[in-house]
Design an enzyme around this catalytic site. Structure first.
Site, short mmCIF file in Angstrom:
data_model
loop_
_atom_site.label_atom_id
_atom_site.label_comp_id
_atom_site.label_asym_id
_atom_site.label_seq_id
_atom_site.Cartn_x
_atom_site.Cartn_y
_atom_site.Cartn_z
N LYS A 1 -43.09 -26.74 4.54
CA LYS A 1 -42.21 -25.67 3.77
C LYS A 1 -42.38 -24.49 4.10
O LYS A 1 -43.34 -23.84 4.24
CB LYS A 1 -43.84 -25.79 2.14
CG LYS A 1 -43.05 -25.59 1.37
CD LYS A 1 -43.85 -25.79 -0.30
CE LYS A 1 -43.01 -24.99 -1.55
NZ LYS A 1 -42.64 -23.61 -0.54
N CYS B 1 1.11 -1.62 -0.15
CA CYS B 1 -0.02 0.07 -0.42
C CYS B 1 1.04 1.23 0.17
O CYS B 1 1.93 1.20 -0.55
CB CYS B 1 -0.75 0.06 1.51
SG CYS B 1 0.30 -0.06 3.01
N1 GTP Z 1 -37.03 -30.13 -1.27
C1 GTP Z 1 -37.17 -29.36 -0.42
N2 GTP Z 1 -38.18 -27.53 -0.28
C2 GTP Z 1 -38.55 -26.82 0.70
C3 GTP Z 1 -38.28 -27.38 1.91
N3 GTP Z 1 -38.90 -26.24 2.80
C4 GTP Z 1 -38.55 -24.86 2.42
N4 GTP Z 1 -38.77 -26.04 0.57
C5 GTP Z 1 -38.61 -24.11 -0.46
O1 GTP Z 1 -39.72 -24.92 -1.35
C6 GTP Z 1 -39.00 -24.07 -2.57
C7 GTP Z 1 -40.05 -24.69 -3.64
O2 GTP Z 1 -41.56 -24.75 -3.79
P1 GTP Z 1 -42.14 -23.14 -4.41
O3 GTP Z 1 -43.72 -22.64 -3.37
O4 GTP Z 1 -41.75 -24.27 -5.53
O5 GTP Z 1 -40.88 -21.98 -4.41
P2 GTP Z 1 -41.03 -20.84 -4.46
O6 GTP Z 1 -40.72 -20.23 -2.87
O7 GTP Z 1 -42.04 -20.45 -4.19
O8 GTP Z 1 -40.27 -20.55 -5.41
P3 GTP Z 1 -40.91 -20.47 -6.80
O9 GTP Z 1 -40.72 -21.79 -7.34
O10 GTP Z 1 -39.56 -20.10 -7.38
O11 GTP Z 1 -41.76 -19.85 -7.28
C8 GTP Z 1 -37.52 -24.50 -2.92
O12 GTP Z 1 -37.21 -23.45 -3.59
C9 GTP Z 1 -37.48 -24.14 -1.42
O13 GTP Z 1 -36.96 -22.99 -1.04
C10 GTP Z 1 -37.26 -28.71 2.29
O14 GTP Z 1 -37.87 -29.09 3.03
N5 GTP Z 1 -37.66 -29.50 1.25
#
Ligand code: GTP
Length: 683
Positions: free
Chosen positions: A377, A210
């Site tokens: 989810k 530096c």
């Molecule tokens: N595989 C998996 N996904 C999960 C889990 N919990 C939450 N998810 C989320 O669920 C999402 C898919 O669901 P969608 O409803 O299609 O996703 P989103 O969040 O609306 O996103 P987009 O589909 O891109 O609109 C995944 O991208 C994960 O981030 C889990 O336990 N397992």
């Protein structure tokens, strides 16, 4: 040479300052006018006042020492007060020792000054690249790279290096009161790592400089040591200060290193005093304070702003620090290889994570045919996470990588804690924000639901239950174990609680518990959840759309992400089809908050279906996504909306499934295997 000295002239802003160029610009192009004092003016004035005060109240009452070299500095400094001569010497430069000892092939150094500075430097004190190369050659070292951290290009022509086939990398850092920003640090570490990894037969060295080769240089080299080797900040600071005495002498820089690496600063660590050659240069021949790039006067307003902490977290917050594009490309390639994906027409640019499909009357049958577990989810932000020894990277839906500072020790093989950290372990999960019910305190948490690679070995073909168990044993347990036994670990000063988020493995349950999950568990969660995920217990990890991975949402939450555009008085909804925009004819969206649709033009908007009005209803802007849903996904969501599997339908179906002999048999086999495993573990 005769130089006219004006000892009463006010000090000139020093090197590495862009305001310098701005000043020339202002003077040349603007009519003189009465100026209102700006924030920067006030800061500068206060800094100068503080320096003057400091000088008056020097605690040890030492006389201001003006060395012969310092007189040279000042001579040319003063000479240049009016002309802004590009060959001003940096203050303190003449007496500052030229370079330090080698640290992992890096040589910390003050800035070499090009031949054009020769008139200002007595012959024995010259330090241009001619001298640098010669000195290093005498020590048996050949330079291959120079990393220049100064904030200006006026010190030497890069052609001096080209002639010698030495690569020059400029990472412009402001110095003064602020530490180099995190992207610059990432660039530095990447450049050094790349350079060293390409060393084949002959060893070459890196000159890091530096202006004086202490604060910014030390800060960068210490970051490299922290990421390349397993050591504590205190050890890294010591290595640097022994190689380049006295090391970093700005307390803010030392504190920033401890903060960055989430370590508590031991009480015995004290910042060394400013070296004499630097201290004397803080005052000009007239005894006036000289502001310069290593000034520790008025705190940088940018730094002060960072201390504000009471902002609420949101899922759209951008986490982590940007990394160099080349590094990102290499990491993307690793993900593709791990997931055994070929390079498509769009290269490595598409997010490769597994994606569930919406539950409909057809794929509902899969729950009877294969063995499934269920989980809630989580509705936060999807990230894959790549853990490497030199950093941990969050990978978003646009397949962009950002670095976060986290610690993931490997499972200990001989009871020694934290000996190694994970290196190229790839995970999948959802980042959520937990709001604690009593205090409303927010905590960010990464819920991991899958593991695709462990220490460079792809495990995507193994059944889900194995990956999930491995995740607990290899990632979660060692971390928790170290957290709870931090005083016995190799780095007892590490503070897990200062990490940007907490980490947990997501739980999965037998289908027989889905009623409880829906009716009780989800309601008690301290983060958002928008449905259920059904995970095939024996499934491999399938990148991109996985027809066997099922998501169920309440029909009113089933959503599609559109690209919304306003064209004159037309409002258009687009989807994606094979990388191109596809217009969805005859569909419209209602913005229920009454806001002006043109505000959403060009944005990805998430919409749910309004069963009464038979139109899309705006839910939110998807800042985490750069493209709309695929047309295929849209068709599946539509199907799911049409099929409208209600909570009642789902629970009826599941209560039939769990009575099937195939399901009951499998539970028996699994629980026996678990018992055996537990007994073996206890032995
Ligand atoms: N595989 C998996 N996904 C999960 C889990 N919990 C939450 N998810 C989320 O669920 C999402 C898919 O669901 P969608 O409803 O299609 O996703 P989103 O969040 O609306 O996103 P987009 O589909 O891109 O609109 C995944 O991208 C994960 O981030 C889990 O336990 N397992």
């Amino acid at each position: 040479m005769i130089v006219a000295m004006d000892l009463n002239a006010s000090p000139v802003p020093e090197e590495d300052e862009d305001i310098f160029e701005e000043k020339i610009h202002v003077e040349e192009f603007h009519e003189p006018e009465e100026r209102i004092e700006t924030g920067a003016d006030i800061a500068r004035r206060e800094r100068e006042e503080r320096k003057r005060r400091l000088k008056r109240e020097r605690p040890d009452d030492r006389p201001v020492h003006v060395s012969q070299s310092h007189a040279y500095d000042q001579l040319f400094h003063t000479k240049n007060q009016r002309s802004y001569d590009k060959s001003r010497l940096p203050p303190g430069w003449l007496d500052c020792p030229s370079s330090g000892q080698e640290i992992c092939c890096m040589i910390p150094s003050k800035v070499p000054l090009g031949e054009s500075f020769n008139d200002c430097i007595p012959p024995g004190k010259r330090y241009s690249f001619k001298q640098v190369i010669h000195q290093q050659r005498v020590l048996g070292r050949k330079l291959g790279l120079v990393i220049d951290l100064t904030n200006t290009t006026r010190y030497y022509p890069v052609s001096d290096l080209k002639k010698e086939c030495i690569k020059h990398v400029k990472i412009q850092c402001r110095g003064r009161n602020s530490v180099p920003d995190n992207l610059s640090v990432n660039q530095f570490v990447y450049e050094v790592t790349q350079f060293l990894s390409r060393q084949k037969h002959s060893k070459k060295y890196i000159l890091v400089h530096c202006t004086h080769g202490h604060n910014r240089t030390g800060y960068m080299i210490i970051h490299y040591l922290m990421r390349a080797m397993s050591m504590s900040v205190t050890q890294a600071i010591k290595i640097f200060s022994e190689a380049r005495t006295p090391g970093i002498y700005k307390p803010d820089y030392i504190d920033a290193l401890y903060t960055f690496y989430h370590e508590k600063k031991p009480e015995m660590v004290v910042c060394p005093p400013t070296p004499e050659w630097k201290r004397s240069s803080e005052f000009d021949l007239n005894g006036e304070a000289v502001p310069d790039d290593d000034d520790d006067g008025v705190p940088d307003p940018d730094l002060q702003e960072n201390h504000e902490t009471d902002t609420r977290m949101t899922n759209d917050d951008v986490l982590g620090d940007e990394i160099p594009t080349d590094q990102q490309d290499a990491l993307r390639q690793f993900c593709y290889q791990t997931l055994k994906l070929g390079v498509g027409a769009r290269g490595h640019t598409q997010f490769p994570g597994s994606h569930p499909v919406s539950l409909n009357r057809d794929n509902l049958q899969l729950l009877r045919q294969r063995y499934y577990y269920a989980t809630w989810k989580a509705d936060g932000t999807r990230y894959m996470m790549l853990i490497t020894m030199d950093g941990c990277y969050l990978i978003d839906r646009s397949f962009n990588f950002r670095r976060v500072q986290m610690r993931f020790p490997c499972r200990s093989t001989n009871d020694g804690l934290g000996e190694k950290t994970h290196h190229f372990t790839l995970l999948d999960g959802e980042m959520v924000i937990d709001t604690l019910p009593d205090s409303q305190k927010q905590e960010r948490r990464y819920l991991i639901y899958d593991m695709m690679a462990i220490n460079q070995v792809s495990i995507i073909e193994r059944p889900f239950y194995e990956r999930w168990k491995m995740l607990e044993k290899e990632v979660i347990e060692p971390r928790n174990h170290e957290r709870h036994n931090i005083y016995q670990s190799r780095n007892p000063y590490y503070r897990y609680d200062l990490e940007p988020f907490r980490v947990r493995r997501k739980d999965f349950w037998l289908l027989s518990t889905v009623t409880k999950l829906l009716k009780e568990f989800i309601k008690r969660l301290s983060h958002e959840a928008d449905g259920l995920i059904f995970q095939g217990w024996d499934d491999p990890y399938i990148p991109r759309t996985h027809e066997g991975l099922l998501k169920w949402k309440y029909a009113y939450l089933n959503s599609v992400d559109f690209l919304f555009e306003v064209d004159g008085d037309r409002e258009l909804l687009f989807l994606n089809e094979r990388g191109k925009k596809k217009l969805l004819e005859g569909n419209r969206v209602e913005f229920t908050d009454g806001s002006d649709p043109s505000l959403y033009s060009g944005k990805i908007i998430e919409c749910s279906w309004d069963f009464d009005k038979l139109e899309w209803k705006y839910m939110r802007i998807r800042t985490d996504k750069s493209t709309p849903n695929e047309f295929n996904t849209y068709r599946k969501v539509l199907r799911s909306i049409r099929d409208n599997i209600t909570e009642e339908d789902l629970l009826n179906e599941i209560s039939e499934i769990i009575r099937l002999p195939m399901y009951a048999d499998r539970i028996r086999i699994d629980s026996k295997a678990n018992q055996h495993a537990n007994v073996a573990r206890r032995r």
